[in-house]
Design a protein around this motif. Structure first.
Motif, PDB file in Angstrom:
ATOM      1  N   LEU A 189      66.675  81.694 113.506  1.00  0.00           N
ATOM      2  CA  LEU A 189      68.151  82.009 113.751  1.00  0.00           C
ATOM      3  C   LEU A 189      68.884  80.686 114.072  1.00  0.00           C
ATOM      4  O   LEU A 189      67.910  80.463 115.894  1.00  0.00           O
ATOM      5  N   PRO A 190      69.760  80.476 113.856  1.00  0.00           N
ATOM      6  CA  PRO A 190      70.351  78.902 114.830  1.00  0.00           C
ATOM      7  C   PRO A 190      71.421  79.972 116.202  1.00  0.00           C
ATOM      8  O   PRO A 190      70.790  81.155 116.218  1.00  0.00           O
ATOM      9  N   VAL A 191      71.532  79.146 117.183  1.00  0.00           N
ATOM     10  CA  VAL A 191      71.938  79.635 118.541  1.00  0.00           C
ATOM     11  C   VAL A 191      73.338  80.260 117.992  1.00  0.00           C
ATOM     12  O   VAL A 191      72.992  81.320 118.583  1.00  0.00           O
ATOM     13  N   LYS A 192      74.451  80.651 117.532  1.00  0.00           N
ATOM     14  CA  LYS A 192      75.164  81.421 117.209  1.00  0.00           C
ATOM     15  C   LYS A 192      74.544  82.673 117.019  1.00  0.00           C
ATOM     16  O   LYS A 192      75.932  83.970 117.145  1.00  0.00           O
ATOM     17  N   ALA A 193      73.903  83.057 115.952  1.00  0.00           N
ATOM     18  CA  ALA A 193      73.795  84.138 115.007  1.00  0.00           C
ATOM     19  C   ALA A 193      72.666  84.684 115.803  1.00  0.00           C
ATOM     20  O   ALA A 193      72.646  86.327 115.200  1.00  0.00           O
ATOM     21  N   ARG A 194      72.127  84.639 116.536  1.00  0.00           N
ATOM     22  CA  ARG A 194      70.771  85.537 117.555  1.00  0.00           C
ATOM     23  C   ARG A 194      71.317  86.813 117.597  1.00  0.00           C
ATOM     24  O   ARG A 194      70.582  87.273 117.420  1.00  0.00           O
TER      25      ARG A 194
ATOM     26  N   ALA B 187      55.469  73.179 109.608  1.00  0.00           N
ATOM     27  CA  ALA B 187      56.788  73.596 110.695  1.00  0.00           C
ATOM     28  C   ALA B 187      57.765  72.853 108.902  1.00  0.00           C
ATOM     29  O   ALA B 187      58.544  73.460 108.984  1.00  0.00           O
ATOM     30  N   MET B 188      57.519  70.978 108.668  1.00  0.00           N
ATOM     31  CA  MET B 188      58.423  71.248 108.219  1.00  0.00           C
ATOM     32  C   MET B 188      58.596  71.185 106.532  1.00  0.00           C
ATOM     33  O   MET B 188      59.586  71.196 106.309  1.00  0.00           O
ATOM     34  N   GLU B 189      57.257  72.015 106.300  1.00  0.00           N
ATOM     35  CA  GLU B 189      57.480  72.601 105.067  1.00  0.00           C
ATOM     36  C   GLU B 189      57.704  73.721 104.847  1.00  0.00           C
ATOM     37  O   GLU B 189      58.796  74.228 104.113  1.00  0.00           O
ATOM     38  N   THR B 190      57.924  74.471 106.224  1.00  0.00           N
ATOM     39  CA  THR B 190      58.586  76.357 106.428  1.00  0.00           C
ATOM     40  C   THR B 190      60.420  75.736 106.194  1.00  0.00           C
ATOM     41  O   THR B 190      60.887  76.494 105.698  1.00  0.00           O
ATOM     42  N   LEU B 191      60.359  74.624 107.057  1.00  0.00           N
ATOM     43  CA  LEU B 191      62.090  74.464 107.463  1.00  0.00           C
ATOM     44  C   LEU B 191      62.744  74.370 105.774  1.00  0.00           C
ATOM     45  O   LEU B 191      63.955  74.115 105.999  1.00  0.00           O
ATOM     46  N   ALA B 192      62.201  73.606 105.133  1.00  0.00           N
ATOM     47  CA  ALA B 192      62.284  72.600 103.791  1.00  0.00           C
ATOM     48  C   ALA B 192      62.555  74.404 102.798  1.00  0.00           C
ATOM     49  O   ALA B 192      63.331  73.991 102.257  1.00  0.00           O
ATOM     50  N   ARG B 193      61.426  74.284 103.494  1.00  0.00           N
ATOM     51  CA  ARG B 193      61.573  76.256 102.470  1.00  0.00           C
ATOM     52  C   ARG B 193      62.660  76.770 102.597  1.00  0.00           C
ATOM     53  O   ARG B 193      63.655  77.368 102.154  1.00  0.00           O
ATOM     54  N   VAL B 194      63.359  76.679 103.828  1.00  0.00           N
ATOM     55  CA  VAL B 194      64.451  77.907 104.715  1.00  0.00           C
ATOM     56  C   VAL B 194      65.305  77.285 103.805  1.00  0.00           C
ATOM     57  O   VAL B 194      66.743  77.805 103.530  1.00  0.00           O
ATOM     58  N   ALA B 195      65.572  75.768 103.977  1.00  0.00           N
ATOM     59  CA  ALA B 195      66.804  75.149 104.067  1.00  0.00           C
ATOM     60  C   ALA B 195      66.719  75.154 102.648  1.00  0.00           C
ATOM     61  O   ALA B 195      67.982  75.309 101.627  1.00  0.00           O
TER      62      ALA B 195
ATOM     63  N   PHE C 282      64.613  64.403 114.990  1.00  0.00           N
ATOM     64  CA  PHE C 282      65.533  66.076 114.765  1.00  0.00           C
ATOM     65  C   PHE C 282      64.765  66.574 115.815  1.00  0.00           C
ATOM     66  O   PHE C 282      63.473  66.963 115.978  1.00  0.00           O
ATOM     67  N   THR C 283      64.924  67.587 116.193  1.00  0.00           N
ATOM     68  CA  THR C 283      64.170  68.381 117.227  1.00  0.00           C
ATOM     69  C   THR C 283      64.404  70.311 115.916  1.00  0.00           C
ATOM     70  O   THR C 283      64.981  70.162 115.147  1.00  0.00           O
ATOM     71  N   VAL C 284      63.360  71.227 116.000  1.00  0.00           N
ATOM     72  CA  VAL C 284      63.790  71.737 115.622  1.00  0.00           C
ATOM     73  C   VAL C 284      64.615  72.668 115.364  1.00  0.00           C
ATOM     74  O   VAL C 284      65.133  73.370 114.607  1.00  0.00           O
ATOM     75  N   ASP C 285      65.327  72.588 117.108  1.00  0.00           N
ATOM     76  CA  ASP C 285      66.924  73.579 116.849  1.00  0.00           C
ATOM     77  C   ASP C 285      67.932  72.758 116.325  1.00  0.00           C
ATOM     78  O   ASP C 285      68.508  73.567 115.603  1.00  0.00           O
ATOM     79  N   GLU C 286      67.437  72.381 116.434  1.00  0.00           N
ATOM     80  CA  GLU C 286      68.722  70.958 115.477  1.00  0.00           C
ATOM     81  C   GLU C 286      68.930  71.267 113.763  1.00  0.00           C
ATOM     82  O   GLU C 286      69.840  71.027 113.587  1.00  0.00           O
ATOM     83  N   ALA C 287      67.030  71.664 112.893  1.00  0.00           N
ATOM     84  CA  ALA C 287      67.188  71.826 111.929  1.00  0.00           C
ATOM     85  C   ALA C 287      67.292  73.197 111.623  1.00  0.00           C
ATOM     86  O   ALA C 287      67.961  73.239 110.539  1.00  0.00           O
ATOM     87  N   LEU C 288      67.099  74.482 112.763  1.00  0.00           N
ATOM     88  CA  LEU C 288      68.048  75.150 112.750  1.00  0.00           C
ATOM     89  C   LEU C 288      69.104  75.761 112.322  1.00  0.00           C
ATOM     90  O   LEU C 288      70.366  76.305 111.633  1.00  0.00           O
ATOM     91  N   GLU C 289      70.138  74.573 113.173  1.00  0.00           N
ATOM     92  CA  GLU C 289      71.597  74.822 113.070  1.00  0.00           C
ATOM     93  C   GLU C 289      71.968  74.290 111.494  1.00  0.00           C
ATOM     94  O   GLU C 289      72.994  74.460 111.297  1.00  0.00           O
ATOM     95  N   ALA C 290      71.398  73.060 111.552  1.00  0.00           N
ATOM     96  CA  ALA C 290      71.701  72.234 109.832  1.00  0.00           C
ATOM     97  C   ALA C 290      71.734  72.958 109.092  1.00  0.00           C
ATOM     98  O   ALA C 290      72.418  73.298 108.075  1.00  0.00           O
ATOM     99  N   ILE C 291      70.287  74.181 108.650  1.00  0.00           N
ATOM    100  CA  ILE C 291      70.326  75.083 107.927  1.00  0.00           C
ATOM    101  C   ILE C 291      71.257  76.089 108.178  1.00  0.00           C
ATOM    102  O   ILE C 291      71.975  76.456 107.246  1.00  0.00           O
ATOM    103  N   GLY C 292      71.275  77.233 108.793  1.00  0.00           N
ATOM    104  CA  GLY C 292      72.511  77.708 109.478  1.00  0.00           C
ATOM    105  C   GLY C 292      71.684  79.429 108.771  1.00  0.00           C
ATOM    106  O   GLY C 292      70.637  79.016 108.656  1.00  0.00           O
TER     107      GLY C 292
ATOM    108  N   GLY D 181      69.877  76.724 100.108  1.00  0.00           N
ATOM    109  CA  GLY D 181      71.287  75.802 100.019  1.00  0.00           C
ATOM    110  C   GLY D 181      71.382  74.988 100.396  1.00  0.00           C
ATOM    111  O   GLY D 181      72.622  74.290 100.023  1.00  0.00           O
ATOM    112  N   LYS D 182      71.080  74.363 101.702  1.00  0.00           N
ATOM    113  CA  LYS D 182      71.346  73.796 102.748  1.00  0.00           C
ATOM    114  C   LYS D 182      70.060  72.858 102.940  1.00  0.00           C
ATOM    115  O   LYS D 182      69.771  72.131 101.407  1.00  0.00           O
ATOM    116  N   THR D 183      70.710  71.166 103.100  1.00  0.00           N
ATOM    117  CA  THR D 183      69.604  70.034 103.436  1.00  0.00           C
ATOM    118  C   THR D 183      69.467  69.719 104.463  1.00  0.00           C
ATOM    119  O   THR D 183      69.450  70.393 105.949  1.00  0.00           O
ATOM    120  N   MET D 184      67.796  69.429 105.256  1.00  0.00           N
ATOM    121  CA  MET D 184      67.442  68.982 106.270  1.00  0.00           C
ATOM    122  C   MET D 184      67.735  67.773 106.383  1.00  0.00           C
ATOM    123  O   MET D 184      68.560  67.074 105.664  1.00  0.00           O
TER     124      MET D 184
END
Length: 543
Positions: free
Chosen positions: A201-206, A274-282, A68-78, A286-289
């Motif tokens: 930021l995810p695409v829709k919210a940017r 980057a994975m650590e940061t995204l996991a922290r954001v998720a 998965f890409t960073v974009d896909e991760a951010l979209e999943a995390i929201g 309250g979302k899953t990676m």
């Protein structure tokens, strides 16, 4: 992601037939991964309305995991709790920037009286800040592209805090110029807060979120006027300079919480970070990676100014530089004109030159309570300006929103050529400032979206530098030329804003609904096509 649904359909298949390996190229995987038995094949098929069923497939290998890409991760995390926190913290740097800019229109008249300065020296107090910002903006952009967004933003804010406090103790005019110039050098890094924030930021919210963080600019500008109304009559300008650094001090105290951009970490080969940061954001949201392994991008040189003039970007770069120039020139112009026109009294008398002749350059006139209140009203225009653009930026697009703001600014300045009373003057300045401030925020949304991660900060830095050139010139128009000819002064602002509106419309790329590009190897959005080995495919936003 919505914009991918419109342009391309991405599917993942696991191939077990080794004979199919030779038919496609490997992408997104390392060489050692390609020796395994099971492979992931990424198929990018053209949009349904393209008239063809052509597709381009590429295979990488992985035994059990998908990528998965960073974009896909951010979209999943929201968008969630984490983004609210980072918006508040980066917003503090925006408040600090706005206060240091707003203070320029208040400091000039005060020192004009207290130190008996001629008009050109008053203008220099403003211009020297923008000289520092113009020099430093590309520097901070380069630092942020090479060493990280968090590093560039933190160092610039610490620098600004130090010299902001020191300028409050300026003993003479010369020292004030030097210290305010050094402060300007630090403020040049403030736009990197938008770069950092946008990359979480995810695409829709940017679009909406970057516009909302711009509300912190409006808050800072209003707070500075209120602070001046309270401080100036009793404690004076030195206390105003010192107390205006409070938001910067709060930011510096909490900047340790700021994470580095995961996009930057992936691009620099620090995928685990980057994975650590995204996991922290998720976790905070309250979302899953997404399941699987993050795709790594091929590393290249970062922060090279020549990349801004690559074939797909040179027109965008040049047009954006002029748009940034015009935004700052017009915005700070209307801010400075506000105090000048209020001090001049009745507009009919002012246009006849009775009260603003060059021979009166040493005439002392302090800002009154009425001046501060009218300045407050025009500063409050920042909020309706944001509201108008919030409604437009995700509906008519970034380009048309910028053009709308420039054209409306011009229409509001035109009546100032006529003889109008103070109430009408205040209303027109209010509306003009609302639109130009809104347009200024749209360009902050557009610029990070149109350039890739590898030189996004540099693009913001160089664009900001061009804005500082406009802000550097505008005091000599609004404070010096005005004393010679009101008509000529207003004509300059109308002409520049109209040209900038046209430049906005002819920008080659509309970024509405577009994911952030990671490198210049990503195809530029906007319906461009590229030749592939098996045919031609729609390459919008594909990696």
């Amino acid at each position: 992601m919505d914009n991918w649904v419109k342009s391309a359909k991405i599917s993942y298949k696991r191939w077990s037939n080794p004979e199919l390996r030779d038919e496609t190229d490997f992408v997104g995987q390392t060489d050692e991964d390609q020796t395994t038995d099971n492979e992931i094949c990424t198929i990018a098929s053209a949009a349904p309305d393209s008239g063809r069923a052509e597709s381009a497939s590429s295979c990488g290998s992985d035994k059990i995991e998908e990528t998965f890409t960073v974009d896909e991760a951010l979209e999943a995390i929201g968008f969630g709790k984490f983004q609210w926190k980072i918006s508040l913290l980066t917003g503090l740097s925006w408040v600090a920037d706005a206060m240091e800019m707003m203070i320029l229109s208040i400091l000039g008249p005060q020192l004009h009286c207290e130190w008996r300065l001629p008009s050109y020296q008053v203008a220099l107090i403003t211009s020297v800040v923008f000289v520092g910002m113009g020099i430093s903006s590309p520097v901070w952009g380069n630092v942020s592209d090479k060493y990280g967004r968090r590093v560039g933003l933190t160092i610039s804010m610490c620098w600004t805090l130090y010299y902001g406090l020191m300028s409050a103790f300026s003993p003479v005019y010369g020292w004030l110029l030097v210290l305010r110039g050094l402060l300007g050098f630090g403020i040049g890094g403030a736009p990197q807060s938008v770069t950092l924030y946008s990359e979480f930021l995810p695409v829709k919210a940017r679009g909406i979120c970057i516009m909302l963080i711009a509300a912190f600019w409006a808050i800072g500008a209003v707070f500075e006027v209120l602070l001046a109304l309270w401080i100036m009559p009793t404690l004076g300008w030195r206390w105003l300079l010192g107390l205006s650094t409070i938001p910067m001090a709060i930011f510096v105290s909490f900047c340790f919480w700021l994470p580095e951009s995961p996009r930057f970490d992936v691009l620099t080969g620090r995928r685990e970070k980057a994975m650590e940061t995204l996991a922290r954001v998720a976790k905070e949201n309250g979302k899953t990676m997404p399941q699987g392994r993050m795709m790594a991008y091929k590393q290249g040189d970062r922060g090279r100014i020549k990349d801004l003039f690559a074939a797909q970007y040179w027109r965008t770069t040049l047009l954006l530089w002029f748009i940034w120039f015009a935004n700052a020139f017009s915005y700070y112009g209307i801010v400075l004109l506000t105090t000048e026109l209020f001090q001049a009294g009745d507009s009919c008398v002012a246009t006849q030159g009775a009260k603003i002749e060059p021979t009166c350059s040493l005439e002392c006139k302090y800002l009154t309570s009425a001046d501060y209140k009218d300045l407050l009203w025009t500063t409050l225009a920042e909020f309706p300006g944001l509201l108008v653009v919030l409604l437009a930026v995700d509906h008519i697009g970034r380009k048309k929103s910028m053009a709308l703001c420039f054209f409306m600014f011009s229409l509001c300045v035109l009546p100032l050529f006529a003889c109008i009373e103070r109430i009408a003057l205040t209303i027109l300045i209010f509306v003009a400032r609302a639109f130009i401030s809104g347009g200024y925020q749209v360009v902050f949304v557009y610029t990070p979206e149109v350039f890739p991660t590898e030189n996004r900060a540099l693009a913001m830095g160089t664009s900001s530098a061009m804005a500082r050139v406009g802000a550097l010139i505008t005091p000599f128009i609004a404070q010096v030329m005005l004393r010679t000819s009101v008509y000529l002064t207003l004509s300059v602002y109308v002409g520049v804003s109209v040209l900038a509106g046209v430049a906005s419309l002819i920008l080659p790329i509309e970024t509405l609904g577009r994911s952030l590009q990671e490198s210049s190897r990503d195809q530029e959005a906007g319906g461009q096509t590229t030749s592939q080995s098996n045919g031609t495919t729609d390459s919008t936003d594909q990696r």
